[in-house]
Design a protein around this motif. Structure first.
Motif, PDB file in Angstrom:
ATOM      1  N   VAL A 100       0.591  -1.084  -0.003  1.00  0.00           N
ATOM      2  CA  VAL A 100       0.078   0.368  -0.020  1.00  0.00           C
ATOM      3  C   VAL A 100       0.767   1.098   0.208  1.00  0.00           C
ATOM      4  O   VAL A 100       0.293   2.194  -1.251  1.00  0.00           O
ATOM      5  CB  VAL A 100      -0.965  -0.054   0.731  1.00  0.00           C
ATOM      6  N   ILE A 407      -6.968  -3.712  -2.039  1.00  0.00           N
ATOM      7  CA  ILE A 407      -6.823  -2.072  -1.935  1.00  0.00           C
ATOM      8  C   ILE A 407      -7.381  -1.384  -2.645  1.00  0.00           C
ATOM      9  O   ILE A 407      -7.444  -0.866  -4.154  1.00  0.00           O
ATOM     10  CB  ILE A 407      -5.212  -2.011  -2.560  1.00  0.00           C
ATOM     11  N   MET A 409      -7.702   2.236  -3.392  1.00  0.00           N
ATOM     12  CA  MET A 409      -7.119   3.863  -2.385  1.00  0.00           C
ATOM     13  C   MET A 409      -8.076   5.080  -3.354  1.00  0.00           C
ATOM     14  O   MET A 409      -8.008   5.076  -4.107  1.00  0.00           O
ATOM     15  CB  MET A 409      -5.474   3.435  -4.100  1.00  0.00           C
ATOM     16  N   ASN A 422      -5.044   1.863   1.912  1.00  0.00           N
ATOM     17  CA  ASN A 422      -5.537   1.116   2.159  1.00  0.00           C
ATOM     18  C   ASN A 422      -6.049  -0.992   1.991  1.00  0.00           C
ATOM     19  O   ASN A 422      -7.068  -0.971   0.935  1.00  0.00           O
ATOM     20  CB  ASN A 422      -6.622   1.049   4.307  1.00  0.00           C
ATOM     21  N   LEU A 423      -5.980  -2.225   2.150  1.00  0.00           N
ATOM     22  CA  LEU A 423      -6.101  -3.006   2.417  1.00  0.00           C
ATOM     23  C   LEU A 423      -6.900  -3.210   2.807  1.00  0.00           C
ATOM     24  O   LEU A 423      -6.694  -3.523   3.986  1.00  0.00           O
ATOM     25  CB  LEU A 423      -5.108  -4.154   2.597  1.00  0.00           C
TER      26      LEU A 423
END
Length: 542
Positions: A100, A407, A409, A422-423
């Protein structure tokens, strides 16, 4: 607080100096027992309240500053060699997972109008029936010089949605959403500067020299290429309270001979005549959209547009610019701003899988009223990603399966707008954010951020070092009795530890630390520890 793992032991022998045997003798002489504990914690709202942070940390520095004293209060008797792995939440939702972080730090490429398939017709985006992924790889190939294997680019672009017609195209737009849109801010006089701000429904560029006396500031655009354009026009949406009729204090200027970063006073500037202006009255912050101002005098030219602000001892207006746009004859329609991550792999740019960049329509789907992501198309410290993204993802992919990963963004505003992410993983049927993790270690005096990995030798490790008589794998330990045939010195044990760690943990970053537990025979069976750090490709004693 959720406590995952709790281990406590008494440890008397630890190698820390250049000569590990000195440490051993000192520890024996001192006969001092150190209480060592290992714990893994997931912070809860109660913990955040105790720490004085509302719902999560704002920065990693805040984590490193607040957690040591908190751990000391929780575990007052723990000492040197203790460790604590802390799971926590960041207000910006950012994960510290390497994959990330890599995406967060990626370079960006914003498609120019000429990059689009219909750019020659002044289209400012892909048409609804065009698949951007079929074009972007070639666009990057033509515009990114000398890429290296593994390079990552965030490519941002627009795509028309709905009906597309012939009309006026937004050829160039400065939206000032969270930043100054690449404009150059020049302070000539006074202490005030142009800056990005927001209030209510608007994000804008702002300057006010109230209470500062005389001021002069310029805000100059990047170069705008009109060499292939005809009959361009300019439009601005602005507010100008406290000007009180002194309209010569604010002006919009155009230059054909200015170069970004050069002396702006050496260039020739033409002032645009704008008829539709705000009232200029005190406290009137209502925005007024100007008429289309003819730029045909600049057909075939490259130009810079400047906003010049002056304040006097008697009059200090406030100038807020919501947006400024240059329109040209072309394609007209509503667009959606999107983004896709591409990675340079085996000689070509390929769209990355398992990564999703939120579009304007995505933010809008989470609400457009005040206090929701769609208001400014971003998140911030009050509009927290984790409060919206799990529901958004469940709607976007209603067929996601347990342990599916993605993920996500997004744009985050904290004074300026940046990309964070974040995942997210499906856990018990719900999309769940990956909490960042920071490890702390006790250095004998205080808790400090520490990346130490605790590792215990296994039978397979001993066997890998040799199973014949005289080798560690024969008895699954190290013989530390000086003077015996099978004696292993601290230096030879360090060499064995290097062999095991380099084999079991390839690719570790420089500075990675390990606390290695291993069995020894000193006349009786014992467990010793050696602390090492990766330096110059080999593990050395800490």
């Amino acid at each position: 607080m959720k406590k995952l793992i709790y281990i406590m032991m008494v440890l008397g022998l630890v190698f820390t100096s250049c000569d590990p045997m000195d440490d051993i003798y000192s520890a024996i002489d001192a006969q001092e027992e150190v209480i060592v504990g290992d714990v893994e914690l997931i912070l809860t709202d109660d913990d955040y309240d105790e720490l004085g942070v509302d719902g999560g940390f704002s920065t990693l520095d805040e984590v490193k500053t607040l957690m040591p004293n908190y751990l000391s209060d929780l575990y007052p008797v723990w000492g040197d060699g203790s460790s604590a792995i802390i799971h926590y939440k960041m207000k910006d939702g950012l994960s510290n997972l390497p994959e990330v972080v890599e995406l967060t730090n990626a370079e960006s490429y914003y498609l120019a109008n000429s990059d689009y398939p219909m750019g020659g017709s002044n289209a400012i985006g892909f048409f609804p029936n065009e698949d951007p992924l079929e074009y972007i790889g070639d666009i990057l190939e033509a515009n990114i010089p000398s890429p290296e294997e593994g390079d990552i680019i965030l490519t941002t672009y627009k795509q028309y949605v709905g009906e597309v017609t012939t009309g006026l195209s937004d050829y160039y737009e400065a939206s000032f959403n969270g930043d100054l849109s690449g404009f150059e801010a020049i302070n000539v006089m006074g202490s005030k500067d142009w800056y990005a701000s927001s209030y209510g429904d608007y994000e804008y560029a702002k300057i006010s020299a109230y209470g500062d006396g005389q001021n002069e500031d310029w805000l100059i655009s990047p170069e705008i290429d009109l060499t292939d354009q005809t009959n361009a026009s300019f439009q601005i949406n602005q507010a100008a309270p406290f000007i009180n009729g002194d309209w010569d204090l604010i002006s919009v200027l155009v230059s054909t001979d200015y170069t970004t970063g050069s002396d702006h006073t050496a260039a020739t500037w033409d002032e645009l005549t704008i008829e539709t202006m705000p009232s200029g009255e005190d406290y009137d912050y209502d925005y007024v959209l100007s008429e289309l101002v003819d730029l045909s005098a600049y057909n075939g030219e490259s130009i810079h547009v400047a906003f010049k602000y002056i304040a006097t001892d008697s009059t200090a207006p406030t100038w807020q610019i919501d947006f400024a746009v240059i329109k040209v004859p072309g394609i007209e329609g509503t667009t959606d701003s999107k983004g896709t991550y591409f990675q340079y792999t085996n000689g070509s740019w390929e769209a990355m899988e398992g990564v999703y960049y939120l579009s304007t329509s995505d933010y809008n789907s989470m609400g457009t009223e005040s206090g929701t992501p769609g208001r400014y198309d971003n998140f911030d410290s009050t509009i927290i990603p984790e409060n919206y993204l799990p529901t958004f993802l469940s709607k976007m992919d209603s067929y996601a399966q347990e342990e599916d990963n993605l993920i996500v963004m997004y744009k985050y505003y904290a004074g300026t707008t940046s990309v964070k992410g974040n995942l997210y993983t499906v856990v018990d049927g719900e999309w769940t954010a990956n909490d960042p993790v920071t490890q702390f270690g006790h250095d004998g005096n205080n808790w400090v951020p520490d990346n130490t990995i605790k590792y215990t030798f296994t039978q397979a490790d001993y066997d890998s070092l040799g199973t014949e008589y005289g080798f560690p794998g024969y008895y699954d330990n190290f013989d530390v009795r000086e003077g015996t045939d099978n004696y292993e010195s601290p230096e030879s044990i360090l060499a064995y530890i290097n062999t095991v760690l380099l084999n079991n943990f390839p690719g570790m970053a420089e500075g990675q630390k390990f606390a290695v537990l291993y069995d020894v025979y000193s006349g009786t069976a014992e467990v010793w520890e050696m602390r090492v750090v990766l330096s110059g490709g080999v593990y050395v004693l800490q």
